[in-house]
Write a protein that holds these residues in place. Sequence first.
Motif, mmCIF file in Angstrom:
data_model
loop_
_atom_site.group_PDB
_atom_site.id
_atom_site.type_symbol
_atom_site.label_atom_id
_atom_site.label_comp_id
_atom_site.label_asym_id
_atom_site.label_seq_id
_atom_site.Cartn_x
_atom_site.Cartn_y
_atom_site.Cartn_z
ATOM 1 N N LYS A 66 49.891 18.539 32.428
ATOM 2 C CA LYS A 66 49.589 17.108 31.912
ATOM 3 C C LYS A 66 50.440 16.077 32.775
ATOM 4 C CE LYS A 66 49.582 14.249 27.710
ATOM 5 N NZ LYS A 66 49.959 14.190 26.321
ATOM 6 N N VAL A 67 49.921 14.991 33.400
ATOM 7 C CA VAL A 67 50.441 14.271 34.309
ATOM 8 C C VAL A 67 50.406 12.696 33.507
ATOM 9 C CG1 VAL A 67 50.573 13.023 36.371
ATOM 10 C CG2 VAL A 67 49.903 15.323 36.267
ATOM 11 N N THR A 68 51.459 12.154 32.989
ATOM 12 C CA THR A 68 51.555 10.870 32.180
ATOM 13 C C THR A 68 51.970 9.928 33.197
ATOM 14 O OG1 THR A 68 53.465 11.422 31.279
ATOM 15 C CG2 THR A 68 51.445 11.523 29.742
ATOM 16 N N ARG A 69 51.530 8.476 33.350
ATOM 17 C CA ARG A 69 51.862 7.671 34.332
ATOM 18 C C ARG A 69 51.965 6.316 33.985
ATOM 19 N NH1 ARG A 69 47.382 8.884 38.635
ATOM 20 N NH2 ARG A 69 46.293 8.612 36.625
ATOM 21 N N THR A 70 52.943 5.482 34.338
ATOM 22 C CA THR A 70 52.912 4.147 33.895
ATOM 23 C C THR A 70 51.651 3.269 34.635
ATOM 24 O OG1 THR A 70 54.091 1.966 34.080
ATOM 25 C CG2 THR A 70 54.092 3.470 36.173
ATOM 26 N N ARG A 71 50.950 2.549 33.611
ATOM 27 C CA ARG A 71 49.910 1.595 34.043
ATOM 28 C C ARG A 71 48.524 2.448 34.410
ATOM 29 N NH1 ARG A 71 53.831 -0.056 37.847
ATOM 30 N NH2 ARG A 71 52.590 0.840 39.586
ATOM 31 N N LEU A 72 48.556 3.683 34.586
ATOM 32 C CA LEU A 72 47.296 4.506 34.967
ATOM 33 C C LEU A 72 47.064 5.420 33.692
ATOM 34 C CD1 LEU A 72 47.900 5.158 38.572
ATOM 35 C CD2 LEU A 72 46.554 3.278 37.625
ATOM 36 N N GLU A 73 45.757 6.128 33.599
ATOM 37 C CA GLU A 73 45.270 7.170 32.589
ATOM 38 C C GLU A 73 46.256 8.212 32.978
ATOM 39 O OE1 GLU A 73 42.934 6.564 30.294
ATOM 40 O OE2 GLU A 73 43.048 4.549 30.550
ATOM 41 N N THR A 74 46.178 8.834 31.648
ATOM 42 C CA THR A 74 46.668 10.417 31.856
ATOM 43 C C THR A 74 45.790 11.378 32.544
ATOM 44 O OG1 THR A 74 47.870 10.134 29.885
ATOM 45 C CG2 THR A 74 47.488 12.474 30.577
ATOM 46 N N LEU A 75 46.235 12.154 33.362
ATOM 47 C CA LEU A 75 45.487 13.055 33.947
ATOM 48 C C LEU A 75 45.878 14.794 33.718
ATOM 49 C CD1 LEU A 75 45.177 11.752 37.833
ATOM 50 C CD2 LEU A 75 43.613 11.694 36.014
ATOM 51 N N TYR A 76 45.032 15.642 33.694
ATOM 52 C CA TYR A 76 45.143 16.831 33.580
ATOM 53 C C TYR A 76 44.873 17.719 34.828
ATOM 54 C CZ TYR A 76 45.791 15.808 28.631
ATOM 55 O OH TYR A 76 46.314 14.944 27.607
ATOM 56 N N VAL A 77 45.770 18.516 35.307
ATOM 57 C CA VAL A 77 45.629 19.393 36.496
ATOM 58 C C VAL A 77 45.550 20.703 36.292
ATOM 59 C CG1 VAL A 77 46.620 19.708 38.787
ATOM 60 C CG2 VAL A 77 46.898 17.350 37.794
ATOM 61 N N ILE A 78 44.377 21.512 36.722
ATOM 62 C CA ILE A 78 44.199 22.758 36.673
ATOM 63 C C ILE A 78 44.292 23.461 37.846
ATOM 64 C CG2 ILE A 78 43.001 24.485 35.673
ATOM 65 C CD1 ILE A 78 41.627 22.729 33.795
ATOM 66 N N GLU A 79 45.336 24.254 37.948
ATOM 67 C CA GLU A 79 45.519 25.083 39.351
ATOM 68 C C GLU A 79 44.728 26.221 39.149
ATOM 69 O OE1 GLU A 79 49.329 25.308 40.965
ATOM 70 O OE2 GLU A 79 49.616 22.896 40.483
ATOM 71 N N VAL A 80 43.773 26.523 40.205
ATOM 72 C CA VAL A 80 42.930 27.799 40.131
ATOM 73 C C VAL A 80 43.140 28.420 41.416
ATOM 74 C CG1 VAL A 80 41.384 27.148 38.218
ATOM 75 C CG2 VAL A 80 40.934 26.502 40.452
ATOM 76 N N GLU A 81 42.782 29.751 41.416
ATOM 77 C CA GLU A 81 42.630 30.573 42.665
ATOM 78 C C GLU A 81 41.661 31.565 42.522
ATOM 79 O OE1 GLU A 81 46.342 32.630 43.729
ATOM 80 O OE2 GLU A 81 46.196 33.977 42.310
ATOM 81 N N GLN A 82 40.939 32.038 43.727
ATOM 82 C CA GLN A 82 40.249 32.910 44.001
ATOM 83 C C GLN A 82 40.355 33.507 45.532
ATOM 84 O OE1 GLN A 82 35.584 32.395 44.151
ATOM 85 N NE2 GLN A 82 35.833 33.275 42.037
ATOM 86 N N ARG A 83 40.637 34.744 45.481
ATOM 87 C CA ARG A 83 40.832 35.401 46.659
ATOM 88 C C ARG A 83 41.980 34.550 47.563
ATOM 89 N NH1 ARG A 83 35.267 35.596 46.178
ATOM 90 N NH2 ARG A 83 34.559 37.831 45.866
ATOM 91 N N GLU A 84 41.470 34.107 48.759
ATOM 92 C CA GLU A 84 42.596 33.390 49.379
ATOM 93 C C GLU A 84 42.448 31.852 49.230
ATOM 94 O OE1 GLU A 84 44.757 34.705 51.428
ATOM 95 O OE2 GLU A 84 43.919 36.579 50.876
ATOM 96 N N ALA A 85 41.541 31.469 48.432
ATOM 97 C CA ALA A 85 41.559 29.869 47.941
ATOM 98 C C ALA A 85 42.206 29.763 46.933
ATOM 99 C CB ALA A 85 39.894 29.539 47.857
ATOM 100 N N GLU A 86 42.851 28.598 47.011
ATOM 101 C CA GLU A 86 43.760 27.856 45.832
ATOM 102 C C GLU A 86 43.173 26.214 45.679
ATOM 103 O OE1 GLU A 86 47.538 28.514 45.979
ATOM 104 O OE2 GLU A 86 47.338 30.633 46.536
ATOM 105 N N MET A 87 42.799 25.990 44.607
ATOM 106 C CA MET A 87 42.340 24.607 44.154
ATOM 107 C C MET A 87 43.071 23.758 43.088
ATOM 108 S SD MET A 87 39.917 23.842 46.440
ATOM 109 C CE MET A 87 39.000 22.532 45.956
ATOM 110 N N GLU A 88 43.126 22.515 43.335
ATOM 111 C CA GLU A 88 43.629 21.689 42.276
ATOM 112 C C GLU A 88 42.383 20.859 41.593
ATOM 113 O OE1 GLU A 88 46.903 19.070 43.007
ATOM 114 O OE2 GLU A 88 48.299 20.710 43.293
#
Length: 299
Positions: free
Chosen positions: A134-156
């Motif tokens: 969970k990413v909270t920031r001043t002046r901006l909306e809260t974001l949620y980051v899910i880090e996933v992987e499949q085989r050699e690929a990794e994504m945010e």
Amino acid sequence: NKLLIRILLHLQVEFSKQKTIALMKLGWILMTLASAVALVGCDKNDDAVQVPAQVETAFHAMYPNATDVRWSGRSGYMVADFRESGVANSAWFDHSGGWHMTDTDIPYQALPEAVKTSFEASEYATWRIEEVEKVTRTRLETLYVIEVEQREAEMELHYSEDGVLLNAVADDGDRYNDDLLPQQLPAEVTSFIEQRYPGARILEAERERGMLEVDIIDGRTAREVVFDSANAWLHTQTEVRRSELPDAVLQAWQQSEYASYELDDIAYYEAPTGDYYELELERGDREVKLRIAADGTML
């Protein structure tokens, strides 16, 4: 024979001396390299970083129950890695003590229902979840980051609180979210967004190659609003589905020389000179982009 023996003994002694000198030089070189590595390591770890008193005060006022606090310098900010109620956090402050952002590790089940629903309906639903933040920031909306992987690929995957997938980027392996730090937007940029997209929420802003890219949510639609180095509006990009394409645009593509190409991606562009759809097409190793106005006119 005695002379030969004396010569051989002399050579042996000289060889031993040279060998000793060489070993001493090698040892000195290794010690120098070790010292250099140690200095680099200290710079990266920032174990001995000097935290300004105003930063310490602001941090403890914001997180009075923080434990295992470790400070480091990163991207011009003071970053506190700490635990609160057993949960890992990273809080970013400027050198005057101003708070800018906090990343908090959370379990998947702690995500808002809208985020879970969106993720589970996405193409990444079957990927293995590595981490959720969970990413909270001043002046901006809260974001949620899910880090996933499949085989050699990794994504945010970056989600808004109401479940809109804002961005899917390759995970570079860095555990810090420098790219999500809030920027102070110029007044003319903020004013333009407010006028053109009333009620839109600003999520991210980044200067890249002299351009300012601002990600917003307009209702339930994610858009990227791009400005030049003088903060003049260049265009707004919105990803769209094939089912959202006007019939005239589809017909223009299907009647073109690229009708046999596969459709890879679609974006809708708003620009001062006129709006259009951009179709990214591919066939084998060949890739083309078609720009087509809503009435089917090729641009």
